[in-house]
Design a protein around this motif. Sequence first.
Motif, mmCIF file in Angstrom:
data_model
loop_
_atom_site.group_PDB
_atom_site.id
_atom_site.type_symbol
_atom_site.label_atom_id
_atom_site.label_comp_id
_atom_site.label_asym_id
_atom_site.label_seq_id
_atom_site.Cartn_x
_atom_site.Cartn_y
_atom_site.Cartn_z
ATOM 1 N N LEU A 180 0.827 -1.217 0.000
ATOM 2 C CA LEU A 180 0.000 0.000 0.000
ATOM 3 C C LEU A 180 0.856 1.259 0.000
ATOM 4 O O LEU A 180 0.388 2.335 -0.372
ATOM 5 N N ARG A 184 1.328 4.056 -6.841
ATOM 6 C CA ARG A 184 0.269 3.622 -7.764
ATOM 7 C C ARG A 184 -0.190 2.183 -7.533
ATOM 8 O O ARG A 184 -0.342 1.404 -8.460
ATOM 9 N N PHE A 185 -0.398 1.850 -6.284
ATOM 10 C CA PHE A 185 -0.945 0.539 -5.932
ATOM 11 C C PHE A 185 -2.460 0.688 -5.835
ATOM 12 O O PHE A 185 -2.971 1.417 -4.991
ATOM 13 N N ASP A 186 -3.175 0.013 -6.722
ATOM 14 C CA ASP A 186 -4.636 0.054 -6.664
ATOM 15 C C ASP A 186 -5.125 -0.870 -5.563
ATOM 16 O O ASP A 186 -4.638 -2.002 -5.430
ATOM 17 N N TYR A 187 -6.105 -0.395 -4.813
ATOM 18 C CA TYR A 187 -6.580 -1.192 -3.684
ATOM 19 C C TYR A 187 -8.053 -0.906 -3.417
ATOM 20 O O TYR A 187 -8.470 0.251 -3.440
ATOM 21 N N ALA A 188 -8.820 -1.953 -3.181
ATOM 22 C CA ALA A 188 -10.228 -1.746 -2.810
ATOM 23 C C ALA A 188 -10.664 -2.797 -1.803
ATOM 24 O O ALA A 188 -10.431 -3.990 -1.998
ATOM 25 N N GLN A 189 -11.263 -2.339 -0.715
ATOM 26 C CA GLN A 189 -11.922 -3.248 0.229
ATOM 27 C C GLN A 189 -13.391 -2.859 0.264
ATOM 28 O O GLN A 189 -13.739 -1.702 0.453
ATOM 29 N N THR A 190 -14.266 -3.844 0.035
ATOM 30 C CA THR A 190 -15.698 -3.578 -0.083
ATOM 31 C C THR A 190 -16.456 -4.579 0.787
ATOM 32 O O THR A 190 -16.352 -5.782 0.575
ATOM 33 N N TYR A 191 -17.187 -4.071 1.755
ATOM 34 C CA TYR A 191 -17.911 -4.943 2.681
ATOM 35 C C TYR A 191 -19.343 -5.171 2.215
ATOM 36 O O TYR A 191 -19.957 -4.288 1.598
ATOM 37 N N PHE A 244 -26.395 -6.667 8.828
ATOM 38 C CA PHE A 244 -25.983 -6.113 10.112
ATOM 39 C C PHE A 244 -27.096 -5.264 10.730
ATOM 40 O O PHE A 244 -27.333 -5.339 11.920
#
Lengths: 460, 460
Positions: A180, A184-191, A244
């Motif tokens: 991270l 230019r590191f692409d990153y996605a966290q999606t709950y 939730f």
Amino acid sequence: MMPGTSSDPIITLIGAGLAGALLAILLSKRGYQVELFERRPDPRKQAGHAGRSINLALSTRGLHGLQHAGLADTVRQRSIKMPGRIIHTLDGETRFQPYGVNPSEVLYAISRAELQHLLLDALAHTPNVHLNFDTKCVEMHLAQQTLTLSHELTGEITTLIRPHVIGTDGSSSAVRSAMLRTPRFDYAQTYLEHGYKELTLPPAPDGTFQLDPHALHIWPRGTYMLIALPNLDCSFTCTLFMPFSGSVSFEALSTSDAITMFFEQQFPDVVPLIPDLVKDFTANPTGSLVTIKCSPWHYRDHLLLLGDAAHAIVPFFGQGMNCAFEDCTELDACIEAETPDWERVFAAFFSRRKPNTDAIADMAIDHYIEMRDHVADPHFLLQKQIEQELAKRFPKQYIPQYSLVTFQRIPYAQAREQARIHERILQQLSAHINHPDQVDWQQAEHLIQRELPLSREGAA
Amino acid sequence: MMPGTSSDPIITLIGAGLAGALLAILLSKRGYQVELFERRPDPRKQAGHAGRSINLALSTRGLHGLQHAGLADTVRQRSIKMPGRIIHTLDGETRFQPYGVNPSEVLYAISRAELQHLLLDALAHTPNVHLNFDTKCVEMHLAQQTLTLSHELTGEITTLIRPHVIGTDGSSSAVRSAMLRTPRFDYAQTYLEHGYKELTLPPAPDGTFQLDPHALHIWPRGTYMLIALPNLDCSFTCTLFMPFSGSVSFEALSTSDAITMFFEQQFPDVVPLIPDLVKDFTANPTGSLVTIKCSPWHYRDHLLLLGDAAHAIVPFFGQGMNCAFEDCTELDACIEAETPDWERVFAAFFSRRKPNTDAIADMAIDHYIEMRDHVADPHFLLQKQIEQELAKRFPKQYIPQYSLVTFQRIPYAQAREQARIHERILQQLSAHINHPDQVDWQQAEHLIQRELPLSREGAA
């Protein structure tokens, strides 16, 4: 840990979970020195479990990885065959649906702990593998190739220089944190809006299974569902998936009365089978469900992410572990093809694997949406019935997505591509009808021959 | 910094960039005590600039925010009107394209540093504002509402308890890092394959502008482009957008000869205007372009992200600052509506603003793709010509996306919705023709009346 002089071909793995342990065995078979650093203590010395692990359903891709390590038979022996799912309706009826078309197309239920122990035991008998528990990766400097480790019991801090490090440390990967910080590191966290909670359905007083053990049990209820997988000790591990928050949600089930009432109304056949229902429900944590995508997975020839560290997916296709094990055999193939150039090994692995892990991530989300929104939609159910008939009539050409993902090893991206073709075919065949009897089978045959010619299936 | 007894209605801002400074003025106008902590030194005491700031084009949304702070006129006086763009073709020809349809529809070129100084000077005259430079936010514990600050010069560490903190600390926000540790925080950072490099086009030896100052200059070249915006000192700030790697890329321009040859071939009219071209090009860093999306933007009533910290966008629509300033006025409206319940203030801001910042983020990417892939596509150019004619013939109904975004304040999501309707209309009108003369204007009128009735436009 190992001396690490520059002449040793050491591969360092951070994380000795399922993927790390399997990969270590495959690397050892190729003649590498392998060292593993695992934050947690040796699980074989622990009692009990964390109470949040979804039971695992091992299928073809995962077994293929274990086969490479010579472990498939052992694992199968320690698991329970599930040739199909049993659907429990609200009025207590059950319906068996086979997963595949032939007897070999079955899932194998195994507890994560069981499989983990098996892999660690195998690792202990694997040459040139050095396994370090209680050792946390606290820092990595990629440019300097340093790795700072902290011993969880002694507090001792060690900094090592290691040429090739593979992050097999799961969805909340510490190794990925180092990535991270690269440019230019692409990153996605999606709950997801849904969480999950594990409950134990114990054996009957006489020590036998309370439900048919040779099936994955599902209680589908629209926006929430309960599943149960058998364990060797005749218990079942149940998992409740539910939003939730909202009117029916984990948030809403905040009192013993609410929990009891909910289960009595929605899963009346389960209530007598789980005596500690309220206690379990209250004590066990509510887990969240995340999809993680990132790019790239490697930093030069120094660092690689693999398994959940690179691509965590939601569990609705039962492919998390299977996909991570397939990562191991795919990396093994890239090592064979590209060493000694480790940058090419890592780059080849990434470019070969990324479209496929994106595809299974998306298919798992689609399955979640299907379960959440479509399961009660009559047109969707009509399409599913037509699909079953197509699979029966054109077994070599029309292989449902579930089978392609679960019982075949064609790349996930190809499975998704086939599924899109299926969708178009089903849309056309179901357009102006409301019962499978009304399908125009001549049109069906025409569509199948045009859209799914046998040569394609051959490629699969 | 301020005493911070619990009776003070203190609002704490992390980051005194453009959005932080403007927001502080608006909050002060509402009677709050405001403290700001800014990691960097006071820019008014610094010489020179960082060499990576794209020049800013202020438009209606941004000016509206400045108006609220009573600063619009001052800012306009320190900026240069750009009523249109000047396109420079490869053969040295230029073409002027007005941005709007009336004289008030202009962009205002202003340097980021200039605007920043102006806002900080205004802040210095604003009551109840305490501005602390050289103060970095190193840690936040959301549950305890603590904020740990480090003084960049003295190294002194202070931990404060603050009830309401707003992160206005830009795209690499430290405040957002705290949000990343909260459960189920969705987060995505996505980089473009293009980077950018700033170059200075100095004044002529006689101190005058070398290009027409009343325009944004563009040298479009397919996969790369150069732009130039005027500065008050008669220089221009140029920005070259280009892929990081590939045959024509920053990576490929690694020698003085390569740089010179590239500019002589692609921007021959620019070469004589930038004497230090190679020196500038080599010395200045190559910036990356990121889109950041996250959800939610707030933690209870304690923490809020605003501006680039919540939603960094790529610069191809010239809306980054304008959008952040609109955030400030929108938050101001939520404060008016919802205080003293700050959780409702933050939640209202998030739910009102999120669809719109997602929309401008997507529109900015679309613009990038348009520029990258479509600019040389004859059918795309035909549609653009038809669009101009539609805007002329139906000025109250067909307002191009660029105008809706730049010169109006309708929510960005509505602007995108309108643009989708435009796209459908243009597709139909251009389907079987290859010249704007061939448009069926009766069909056009019919489509416009049906798809873009006047009542809709009234809502805009």
